[in-house]
Write a protein that holds these residues in place. Sequence first.
Motif, PDB file in Angstrom:
ATOM      1  N   ASN A 173     -12.948   6.214  11.559  1.00  0.00           N
ATOM      2  CA  ASN A 173     -12.365   6.662  10.293  1.00  0.00           C
ATOM      3  C   ASN A 173     -11.703   5.487   9.583  1.00  0.00           C
ATOM      4  O   ASN A 173     -10.917   4.758  10.187  1.00  0.00           O
ATOM      5  N   VAL A 193      -9.622   3.923   6.031  1.00  0.00           N
ATOM      6  CA  VAL A 193      -8.845   4.160   4.808  1.00  0.00           C
ATOM      7  C   VAL A 193      -9.443   3.286   3.716  1.00  0.00           C
ATOM      8  O   VAL A 193      -9.665   2.087   3.920  1.00  0.00           O
ATOM      9  N   GLU A 217     -11.458  -1.659   2.796  1.00  0.00           N
ATOM     10  CA  GLU A 217     -11.550  -0.654   3.844  1.00  0.00           C
ATOM     11  C   GLU A 217     -10.946  -1.206   5.133  1.00  0.00           C
ATOM     12  O   GLU A 217     -11.233  -2.338   5.539  1.00  0.00           O
ATOM     13  N   ARG A 222      -8.399   3.570  10.147  1.00  0.00           N
ATOM     14  CA  ARG A 222      -7.314   4.537  10.156  1.00  0.00           C
ATOM     15  C   ARG A 222      -6.812   4.694  11.582  1.00  0.00           C
ATOM     16  O   ARG A 222      -7.559   4.466  12.547  1.00  0.00           O
ATOM     17  N   LYS A 223      -5.558   5.088  11.730  1.00  0.00           N
ATOM     18  CA  LYS A 223      -5.025   5.349  13.073  1.00  0.00           C
ATOM     19  C   LYS A 223      -5.921   6.348  13.817  1.00  0.00           C
ATOM     20  O   LYS A 223      -6.351   7.347  13.228  1.00  0.00           O
ATOM     21  N   THR A 283     -11.020   7.987   2.046  1.00  0.00           N
ATOM     22  CA  THR A 283     -11.374   7.775   3.447  1.00  0.00           C
ATOM     23  C   THR A 283     -12.878   7.971   3.619  1.00  0.00           C
ATOM     24  O   THR A 283     -13.543   8.577   2.778  1.00  0.00           O
ATOM     25  N   PRO A 323      -0.698   5.298   7.909  1.00  0.00           N
ATOM     26  CA  PRO A 323      -2.017   5.672   8.423  1.00  0.00           C
ATOM     27  C   PRO A 323      -2.798   4.479   8.970  1.00  0.00           C
ATOM     28  O   PRO A 323      -3.941   4.640   9.389  1.00  0.00           O
ATOM     29  N   PHE A 324      -2.182   3.292   8.959  1.00  0.00           N
ATOM     30  CA  PHE A 324      -2.923   2.059   9.212  1.00  0.00           C
ATOM     31  C   PHE A 324      -2.780   1.564  10.651  1.00  0.00           C
ATOM     32  O   PHE A 324      -1.763   1.787  11.312  1.00  0.00           O
ATOM     33  N   THR A 325      -3.775   0.825  11.110  1.00  0.00           N
ATOM     34  CA  THR A 325      -3.739   0.174  12.425  1.00  0.00           C
ATOM     35  C   THR A 325      -3.124  -1.216  12.274  1.00  0.00           C
ATOM     36  O   THR A 325      -2.930  -1.705  11.156  1.00  0.00           O
ATOM     37  N   TRP A 335      -6.183  14.015   7.912  1.00  0.00           N
ATOM     38  CA  TRP A 335      -6.210  13.545   6.524  1.00  0.00           C
ATOM     39  C   TRP A 335      -5.952  14.708   5.596  1.00  0.00           C
ATOM     40  O   TRP A 335      -5.954  15.884   6.016  1.00  0.00           O
TER      41      TRP A 335
END
Length: 430
Positions: A338, A340, A313, A316-317, A330, A409-411, A322
Amino acid sequence: MQTRRRLFFLALLLSLSLSGWAATGFRAAVVKVDITPEGHQMLLGYGARKSTGVNDRIYHRIVVLDDGKTQFVLVSSDICVMSPAEYDRVAARLKKQLGIDPVNFWWNLTHTHSAPELGPPGLPALFMANRYEHQFDSDYAEVTEKKLLDGIAEARKKLVPARLGVGWGLSQANINRRAKDIDGKAYLGMDPDGAVDRRIGVLRLDREDGSPIALIANYAIHGTVLSGENLQISGDAPGVVADYVEQKLGAPMLFINGAAGNIAPIYSGYPNPKAGRMNQFRVLLGDKILAANKSISATTNDIRLKTASLLIETPRKPNLGWIDELRDYTRTTKAGVNMVKLPVRFLQINDDIAIWSAPLELFCEVSNEIRDQSPYPYTFYFGYGNGWLGYLLTEEEIKHGGYEVTVSPFTPEAAKNLTHAVTNQLQGKK
């Protein structure tokens, strides 16, 4: 009396062997299934466009491995990307029909940008909604899914005693595609000084007499020799290379893409195969795979397979929506963050081979670092596995922006989270 007992005992052993109850040792099989559509199809990879014909045919290539305890299915399909929900549906059907647990079913895509869409778009519809204003072709999806399930069933019936060998190769058929201008911003282009992975990982399956069953070749390269101007269905460079190696080898080859998120073919973005020198990849990559195969000097039938899964996990941005069909991928924490949910699969073969796979368009720096930290001398990353959850970039590359950042979608912390979790799994740490 003793003679009768011996005859009875021999007859019993023969009966048990024929019934499949007796131990069988390591076995393998391969099946190649044509999934080229009969009519015109919407192509995936670039903008929405419909095919006008076929340049080269596309396939499912299916390998089944069986060590007597674990049966493992590996599929390579000439498709660009698919939704994890599409994988889940097929995996559920496979488990119901053949009893194969999803952890033992890996469906990897070659990532050709000139293949038909397969199933609903999934996460790409979140980033590029204008590409998916049309309905996906459910008939083609059903035919392609059925061919996959039937192919797996056929491969299970064709299992024969086998041997396995492993090796490394090298090809300079790829290049980093994150070109950077003087302002530090990244663009799709070429960066000869950028990070790259030019290793070829090779697994060979032979019959007991030494004749080849199949070759599995793992190499990172975008399927983008052909540009969006091309309207001909094609396996692109991965398909051309697989076909060439198969002709030389006399057995099917599964092309398994690697961490190709920031890696392009050295000829990329051409309107047709001739302009893109696509056939040259037979030399640039195909011959290098054949050379790696020849370097495998030893094979063994003493094989132990071990599979595992890990759910990672990572945040999420912020303010990113979604897709409802991916609600299982998610969750929202009690603090309102939030997340992913990223599924990662592992296959260990004996004590020297470790393979991991994820539904990602991964930057090669991540897989390179994991490989360097792995205790296994042969550590492979099988990309585009069991769906697509977007690009996963390093924190440093996110700073440079570019196309890949817009479809992730990732940081920035995702790469470190993934590296830490996968490395710990490979090193046997909790």
